[in-house]
Design a protein around this motif. Structure first.
Motif, mmCIF file in Angstrom:
data_model
loop_
_atom_site.group_PDB
_atom_site.id
_atom_site.type_symbol
_atom_site.label_atom_id
_atom_site.label_comp_id
_atom_site.label_asym_id
_atom_site.label_seq_id
_atom_site.Cartn_x
_atom_site.Cartn_y
_atom_site.Cartn_z
ATOM 1 N N THR A 7 0.811 -1.210 0.000
ATOM 2 C CA THR A 7 0.000 0.000 0.000
ATOM 3 C C THR A 7 0.848 1.264 0.000
ATOM 4 O O THR A 7 0.360 2.320 -0.386
ATOM 5 C CB THR A 7 -0.921 0.035 1.233
ATOM 6 O OG1 THR A 7 -0.121 0.041 2.408
ATOM 7 C CG2 THR A 7 -1.882 -1.129 1.230
ATOM 8 N N GLY A 8 2.080 1.184 0.445
ATOM 9 C CA GLY A 8 2.941 2.345 0.526
ATOM 10 C C GLY A 8 2.780 3.116 1.823
ATOM 11 O O GLY A 8 3.455 4.105 2.051
ATOM 12 N N ILE A 9 1.847 2.694 2.673
ATOM 13 C CA ILE A 9 1.638 3.372 3.952
ATOM 14 C C ILE A 9 2.829 3.130 4.862
ATOM 15 O O ILE A 9 3.384 4.047 5.459
ATOM 16 C CB ILE A 9 0.339 2.882 4.632
ATOM 17 C CG1 ILE A 9 -0.860 3.267 3.771
ATOM 18 C CG2 ILE A 9 0.197 3.458 6.027
ATOM 19 C CD1 ILE A 9 -2.165 2.673 4.233
ATOM 20 N N ALA A 10 3.218 1.892 4.987
ATOM 21 C CA ALA A 10 4.361 1.538 5.819
ATOM 22 C C ALA A 10 5.245 0.618 5.003
ATOM 23 O O ALA A 10 4.895 -0.519 4.725
ATOM 24 C CB ALA A 10 3.902 0.851 7.094
ATOM 25 N N THR A 11 6.383 1.123 4.627
ATOM 26 C CA THR A 11 7.296 0.325 3.813
ATOM 27 C C THR A 11 8.256 -0.483 4.668
ATOM 28 O O THR A 11 8.967 -1.326 4.153
ATOM 29 C CB THR A 11 8.101 1.236 2.868
ATOM 30 O OG1 THR A 11 8.789 2.213 3.650
ATOM 31 C CG2 THR A 11 7.181 1.915 1.868
ATOM 32 N N GLU A 12 8.262 -0.222 5.978
ATOM 33 C CA GLU A 12 9.154 -0.962 6.866
ATOM 34 C C GLU A 12 8.529 -2.307 7.210
ATOM 35 O O GLU A 12 7.330 -2.435 7.371
ATOM 36 C CB GLU A 12 9.408 -0.171 8.139
ATOM 37 C CG GLU A 12 10.109 1.147 7.889
ATOM 38 C CD GLU A 12 10.333 1.921 9.171
ATOM 39 O OE1 GLU A 12 10.188 1.330 10.257
ATOM 40 O OE2 GLU A 12 10.651 3.104 9.074
ATOM 41 N N SER A 13 9.350 -3.303 7.329
ATOM 42 C CA SER A 13 8.847 -4.646 7.598
ATOM 43 C C SER A 13 8.415 -4.899 9.041
ATOM 44 O O SER A 13 7.609 -5.798 9.261
ATOM 45 C CB SER A 13 9.894 -5.678 7.185
ATOM 46 O OG SER A 13 11.057 -5.523 7.967
ATOM 47 N N PRO A 14 8.895 -4.165 10.076
ATOM 48 C CA PRO A 14 8.441 -4.477 11.437
ATOM 49 C C PRO A 14 6.931 -4.319 11.634
ATOM 50 O O PRO A 14 6.311 -5.106 12.344
ATOM 51 C CB PRO A 14 9.208 -3.498 12.324
ATOM 52 C CG PRO A 14 10.435 -3.178 11.565
ATOM 53 C CD PRO A 14 10.016 -3.205 10.118
ATOM 54 N N ALA A 15 6.329 -3.324 10.998
ATOM 55 C CA ALA A 15 4.883 -3.139 11.145
ATOM 56 C C ALA A 15 4.139 -4.307 10.519
ATOM 57 O O ALA A 15 3.184 -4.839 11.088
ATOM 58 C CB ALA A 15 4.453 -1.832 10.500
ATOM 59 N N SER A 16 4.573 -4.732 9.374
ATOM 60 C CA SER A 16 3.944 -5.865 8.697
ATOM 61 C C SER A 16 4.147 -7.156 9.477
ATOM 62 O O SER A 16 3.207 -7.933 9.667
ATOM 63 C CB SER A 16 4.534 -6.004 7.287
ATOM 64 O OG SER A 16 3.991 -7.123 6.642
ATOM 65 N N ALA A 17 5.344 -7.367 9.955
ATOM 66 C CA ALA A 17 5.635 -8.576 10.728
ATOM 67 C C ALA A 17 4.852 -8.595 12.036
ATOM 68 O O ALA A 17 4.395 -9.653 12.472
ATOM 69 C CB ALA A 17 7.133 -8.664 11.007
ATOM 70 N N SER A 18 4.659 -7.433 12.657
ATOM 71 C CA SER A 18 3.894 -7.366 13.892
ATOM 72 C C SER A 18 2.438 -7.743 13.668
ATOM 73 O O SER A 18 1.842 -8.478 14.461
ATOM 74 C CB SER A 18 3.962 -5.962 14.492
ATOM 75 O OG SER A 18 5.278 -5.635 14.827
ATOM 76 N N LEU A 19 1.848 -7.242 12.587
ATOM 77 C CA LEU A 19 0.460 -7.583 12.284
ATOM 78 C C LEU A 19 0.306 -9.071 11.988
ATOM 79 O O LEU A 19 -0.638 -9.719 12.454
ATOM 80 C CB LEU A 19 -0.050 -6.758 11.099
ATOM 81 C CG LEU A 19 -0.442 -5.317 11.404
ATOM 82 C CD1 LEU A 19 -0.762 -4.571 10.114
ATOM 83 C CD2 LEU A 19 -1.635 -5.276 12.333
ATOM 84 N N ILE A 20 1.234 -9.613 11.222
ATOM 85 C CA ILE A 20 1.168 -11.038 10.902
ATOM 86 C C ILE A 20 1.348 -11.881 12.164
ATOM 87 O O ILE A 20 0.619 -12.853 12.385
ATOM 88 C CB ILE A 20 2.216 -11.400 9.821
ATOM 89 C CG1 ILE A 20 1.837 -10.742 8.483
ATOM 90 C CG2 ILE A 20 2.324 -12.909 9.656
ATOM 91 C CD1 ILE A 20 2.893 -10.874 7.409
#
Length: 128
Positions: free
Chosen positions: A25-38
């Motif tokens: 989406t381009g909102i958060a390009t850093e992986s920690p936010a994505s990894a935290s949600l997963i």
């Protein structure tokens, strides 16, 4: 499956999907936010599955289970207060250098594990 468990299941799936879609989406390009949600979504799915399997055979809640749960948590709270008092005297008498993270970690695990141990013991005993 109870209504609450199905809500947690759906929420866990949504967290996983949001974690997968977040980098695109381009909102958060850093992986920690994505990894935290997963990670949160997977944890919700695991907890929901375990509670769904455990709650098939047991009575959801009655006066006895609430009373035993309350007494187990009370005993755990008292044990934690004693441990805080021990840490105080260790620090006051300079017997050891206590780091804040270590003390908080010990207190956290003592609270959680002792509550479960006391509840397990009281359930095996049958009553308070």
């Amino acid at each position: 499956m109870q209504r609450r468990q199905s809500y947690l299941l759906i929420l866990g799936i949504l967290f996983i999907l949001a974690g997968i879609a977040l980098p695109y989406t381009g909102i958060a390009t850093e992986s920690p936010a994505s990894a935290s949600l997963i990670s949160a979504g997977i944890a919700m799915l695991i907890v929901t599955a375990v509670t769904a399997m455990r709650s098939r055979d047991e009575v959801p809640s009655d006066e006895r289970t609430k009373k035993i749960g309350a007494y187990g948590i009370t005993y755990s709270w008292l044990l934690t207060l004693v441990l805080i008092l021990i840490f105080f005297w260790i620090d006051y008498l300079d017997l050891a250098v206590l780091g804040l993270q270590a003390v908080l970690g010990v207190l956290l695990f003592t609270m959680v594990l002792s509550a479960r141990v006391f509840q397990w013991f009281l359930f095996r005993k049958g009553d308070v």
